[in-house]
Write an enzyme that holds these catalytic residues in place. Structure first.
Site, PDB file in Angstrom:
ATOM      1  N   HIS A   1     -33.063  31.345  -6.602  1.00 53.31           N
ATOM      2  CA  HIS A   1     -32.181  32.469  -6.943  1.00 53.31           C
ATOM      3  C   HIS A   1     -30.971  31.975  -7.749  1.00 53.31           C
ATOM      4  CE1 HIS A   1     -30.488  36.532  -5.981  1.00 53.31           C
ATOM      5  NE2 HIS A   1     -29.366  35.884  -6.296  1.00 53.31           N
ATOM      6  N   GLU A   2     -30.337  30.916  -7.258  1.00 55.93           N
ATOM      7  CA  GLU A   2     -29.124  30.421  -7.932  1.00 55.93           C
ATOM      8  C   GLU A   2     -29.469  29.797  -9.283  1.00 55.93           C
ATOM      9  OE1 GLU A   2     -26.310  31.289  -6.987  1.00 55.93           O
ATOM     10  OE2 GLU A   2     -26.921  32.036  -5.025  1.00 55.93           O
TER      11      GLU A   2
ATOM     12  N   PRO B   1      -0.548  40.897  -9.617  1.00 55.71           N
ATOM     13  CA  PRO B   1       0.126  40.205  -8.527  1.00 55.71           C
ATOM     14  C   PRO B   1       0.091  38.689  -8.708  1.00 55.71           C
ATOM     15  CG  PRO B   1      -1.726  41.523  -7.726  1.00 55.71           C
ATOM     16  CD  PRO B   1      -1.689  41.684  -9.184  1.00 55.71           C
TER      17      PRO B   1
HETATM   18  P1  ADP Z   1       4.575  38.479  -7.973  1.00 52.12           P
HETATM   19  O1  ADP Z   1       5.933  38.919  -7.597  1.00 52.12           O
HETATM   20  O2  ADP Z   1       4.306  38.598  -9.448  1.00 52.12           O
HETATM   21  O3  ADP Z   1       3.471  39.081  -7.183  1.00 52.12           O
HETATM   22  P2  ADP Z   1       5.527  35.993  -7.011  1.00 52.12           P
HETATM   23  O4  ADP Z   1       6.707  35.783  -7.872  1.00 52.12           O
HETATM   24  O5  ADP Z   1       5.771  36.466  -5.639  1.00 52.12           O
HETATM   25  O6  ADP Z   1       4.479  36.917  -7.701  1.00 52.12           O
HETATM   26  O7  ADP Z   1       4.721  34.620  -6.975  1.00 52.12           O
HETATM   27  C1  ADP Z   1       4.293  34.022  -5.784  1.00 52.12           C
HETATM   28  C2  ADP Z   1       4.385  32.517  -5.864  1.00 52.12           C
HETATM   29  O8  ADP Z   1       3.500  32.015  -6.873  1.00 52.12           O
HETATM   30  C3  ADP Z   1       5.747  32.029  -6.288  1.00 52.12           C
HETATM   31  O9  ADP Z   1       6.580  31.866  -5.187  1.00 52.12           O
HETATM   32  C4  ADP Z   1       5.446  30.722  -6.962  1.00 52.12           C
HETATM   33  O10 ADP Z   1       5.316  29.671  -6.034  1.00 52.12           O
HETATM   34  C5  ADP Z   1       4.094  30.953  -7.582  1.00 52.12           C
HETATM   35  N1  ADP Z   1       4.216  31.358  -8.995  1.00 52.12           N
HETATM   36  C6  ADP Z   1       3.818  32.519  -9.531  1.00 52.12           C
HETATM   37  N2  ADP Z   1       4.043  32.555 -10.852  1.00 52.12           N
HETATM   38  C7  ADP Z   1       4.614  31.397 -11.176  1.00 52.12           C
HETATM   39  C8  ADP Z   1       5.109  30.843 -12.405  1.00 52.12           C
HETATM   40  N3  ADP Z   1       5.039  31.519 -13.540  1.00 52.12           N
HETATM   41  N4  ADP Z   1       5.649  29.617 -12.370  1.00 52.12           N
HETATM   42  C9  ADP Z   1       5.710  28.932 -11.220  1.00 52.12           C
HETATM   43  N5  ADP Z   1       5.282  29.393 -10.035  1.00 52.12           N
HETATM   44  C10 ADP Z   1       4.727  30.606  -9.990  1.00 52.12           C
END
Ligand code: ADP
Length: 595
Positions: A409-410, A190
């Site tokens: 711990h850290e 994602p």
């Molecule tokens: P996916 O569909 O792969 O889950 P999205 O295309 O919805 O991801 O990406 C969410 C947002 O993250 C985009 O609207 C953009 O602002 C940013 N983003 C993600 N990948 C890129 C990229 N390769 N270049 C520029 N912006 C990106």
């Protein structure tokens, strides 16, 4: 004169607000009888049905007095004194009033019933209106996204450029008899820019863009999804050439027959309809389907066969250069301080997706605005990174003893990581608590090469186990094995999970090079639930547990050994951490004498 004054007095007296105030007080029953007897009553009107008598006096007053149903006293009194008495029969009036009342009730019932019927018809309409989906159709002017807005995934971009060319000049392809794929599957985690890429294609080619999430197809009623698919394709064909983007295709495209309760569920019908529609539209019709998924392994084979989603494009996490490019794209609209080096930030964000990077700059911009500054500097970017990776900062710890324990711990984690050559790099150690109960944290960055190649060696994984147990080991070394806290429970969970994977999936144990368990088994809950029996003997199950235990014990021993040998360094680092609350990676290594 006197009468005049009386008049003026009368006129100044407050007038009663309601007529009821004017009504004379009715006499009680015995007084009435006496009045009749004394001839003080002008006339009487008896209404037996209402059990009352209306009394008129010579001065014009009229009152009503309740009487008995079959009152003889009044009759006799009136007779004796010669007062005129009439008896009124109100049965007709009452019947009329009853009729009106009943009619009103019936009318109310009819109105209520028709209202109810209309409401239920509306509900039914809405239920069956589900079938008509409203895919979000973007008009051409909306499509301002271009390929230059998508950075860091150049391979995917190049592959999709031919789709743009086809949409712009289909004739040159058709003349040569070339077949353009109907469906393209974008595969990747994602936030890597799959939707963005699809929108960029539509934007570049200047064609309409239909987008729908596959989960929107599936509804409560069987058959609704299928009808939505039909609807979507109908709209798309009318608007061809165009792009149809289906997000999360795995929501409907999972292997059939894998659900609980057989194969006749809503999702499978929707998938069947999707397959039928894909076969139904002609080649080179100008409708290009793009679908995004993170789980290509779960897709039904029918969906990925030639003629359907036969082209697959990997959209992976960006490498360092890619991250730098993505940051530059998003920095175009945000004023950055001159001192900020995007290259450095790309280096500090391995494993970040495009969406994470966009979020980083956005959070930094919010922080900058809140602090009333005009450009984003490293400080705000640092704050944003922390917010994204660890959550919001909470109030600093006050309790000294507790703070010291967390510091040990850290530092335990961080020092073990710094001492082991195969372990990940220490980026930061801090005692500033985070909302959500994290008392402090150590941030390690994995090696860039390891991350990009996706290959991790056995020695690296073992080092990860030792580092994860570094916190518990530090507590044991400093406070004794009886004074350790439950704060390490998260670490222990991670150790168990990693050790199990090492033994059962990667063949990193004495059990030999066998994969005893598959990964991600919960995908087909239905199918795996029904035939869930381990693929190994019971004794092997016991051996697996013993191997996991041995790995965890060895790792803890190693961490305890390393920290005991470096106790003085550890104490020094803890003092520095208590003093400064946050140690950056370079400062930490310098204090530890490891640079
Ligand atoms: P996916 O569909 O792969 O889950 P999205 O295309 O919805 O991801 O990406 C969410 C947002 O993250 C985009 O609207 C953009 O602002 C940013 N983003 C993600 N990948 C890129 C990229 N390769 N270049 C520029 N912006 C990106």
């Amino acid at each position: 004169m006197s009468s005049g004054s009386t008049n003026s007095e009368e006129s100044t007296q407050p007038k009663p607000l309601f007529g009821a105030f004017n009504q004379p007080e009715p006499p009680d029953y015995s007084t009435l009888l006496q009045q009749i007897k004394d001839g003080e009553v002008k006339s009487l009107e008896l209404i037996p049905a209402r059990r009352e008598v209306r009394v008129s006096y010579p001065d014009g007053r009229e009152v009503q007095v309740p009487v008995f149903a079959n009152d003889q006293q009044i009759l006799r009194g009136a007779e004796a004194s010669g007062t005129p008495l009439t008896v009124r029969d109100t049965r007709g009036d009452d019947a009329m009033a009853g009729l009106v009342g009943n009619l009103g009730l019936i009318l109310l019932l009819v109105v209520g019933l028709s209202f109810l019927l209309r409401r239920s018809a509306q509900v039914a309409n809405r239920a069956f209106g589900f079938a008509r989906s409203q895919p979000r159709v973007k008009s051409q002017d909306d499509l301002s996204i271009r390929f230059e807005d998508v950075a860091g995934i150049n391979d995917a971009k190049q592959e999709l450029e031919e789709v743009v060319t086809f949409l712009k000049e289909p004739e040159s392809f058709i003349r040569l008899g070339a077949r353009i794929p109907k469906g393209v599957l974008l595969i990747g985690p994602p936030g890597t820019g799959k939707t963005l890429l699809a929108r960029a294609i539509a934007g570049e080619a200047g064609v309409p863009f239909f987008s729908i999430s596959a989960s929107e197809f599936v509804e409560m009623f069987v058959g609704v999804g299928a009808s939505r698919v039909r609807d979507l394709f109908k709209q798309a064909k009318e608007k061809a050439p165009c792009i149809v983007f289906i997000d999360e295709i795995d929501a409907v495209g999972r292997q059939r027959g894998a659900g609980i309760g057989g194969g006749n569920d809503e999702r499978e019908q929707t998938l069947n309809q999707l397959l039928t529609e894909m076969d139904g539209f002609a080649e080179n019709s100008g409708v290009i389907l793009l679908a995004a998924t993170n789980r290509v392994d779960v897709l039904d084979a029918a969906l990925t066969r030639p003629g359907r989603f036969d082209r697959r494009i990997q959209v992976g996490l960006p490498d360092r250069q890619g991250r730098c490019d993505i940051l530059s794209v998003h920095a175009r609209t945000r004023p950055l301080d001159e001192s900020v080096s995007l290259n450095e930030w790309a280096q500090r964000t391995p494993g970040f997706s495009g969406a994470d990077l966009a979020n980083l700059l956005n959070e930094a911009a919010i922080l900058t605005a809140r602090q009333g500054q005009s450009s984003i500097s490293d400080r705000q970017l640092e704050g944003a990174l922390e917010r994204i990776t660890m959550g919001l900062a909470a109030a600093p710890l006050q309790d000294c003893a507790q703070k010291r324990l967390i510091a040990y711990h850290e530092i335990g984690h961080a020092l073990v990581a710094a001492l082991l050559p195969e372990a990940d790099r220490v980026d930061k150690v801090t005692l500033l608590p985070r909302s959500g109960g994290v008392g402090g944290f150590t941030r390690l960055w994995p090696d860039e090469e390891v991350l990009d190649s996706g290959l991790v060696t056995k020695s690296r994984l073992r080092a990860r186990l030792v580092v994860a147990l570094g916190g518990r080991a530090a507590e044991m070394v400093v406070f004794g094995s009886q004074e350790v806290t439950q704060g390490a429970s998260g670490d222990l969970q991670m150790v168990s999970q990693l050790a199990r994977e090492m033994v059962t999936r990667f063949g990193f144990s004495d059990l030999g090079p066998v994969a005893l368990e598959g990964g991600d088994q919960d995908v087909f809950l239905g199918r795996d639930w029904l035939n869930r029996s381990p693929s190994y003997a019971q004794t092997t199950g016991r051996d697996i547990d013993l191997q996991i235990l041995a790995l965890a014990r060895e790792s803890l021993d190693r961490a305890v050994e390393l920290l005991s040998q470096n106790r003085a360094v550890m104490d020094r680092l803890v003092d520095a951490l208590l003093d400064e609350e946050t140690l950056q990676g370079s400062r930490f290594l310098k204090l530890a004498g490891l640079t």
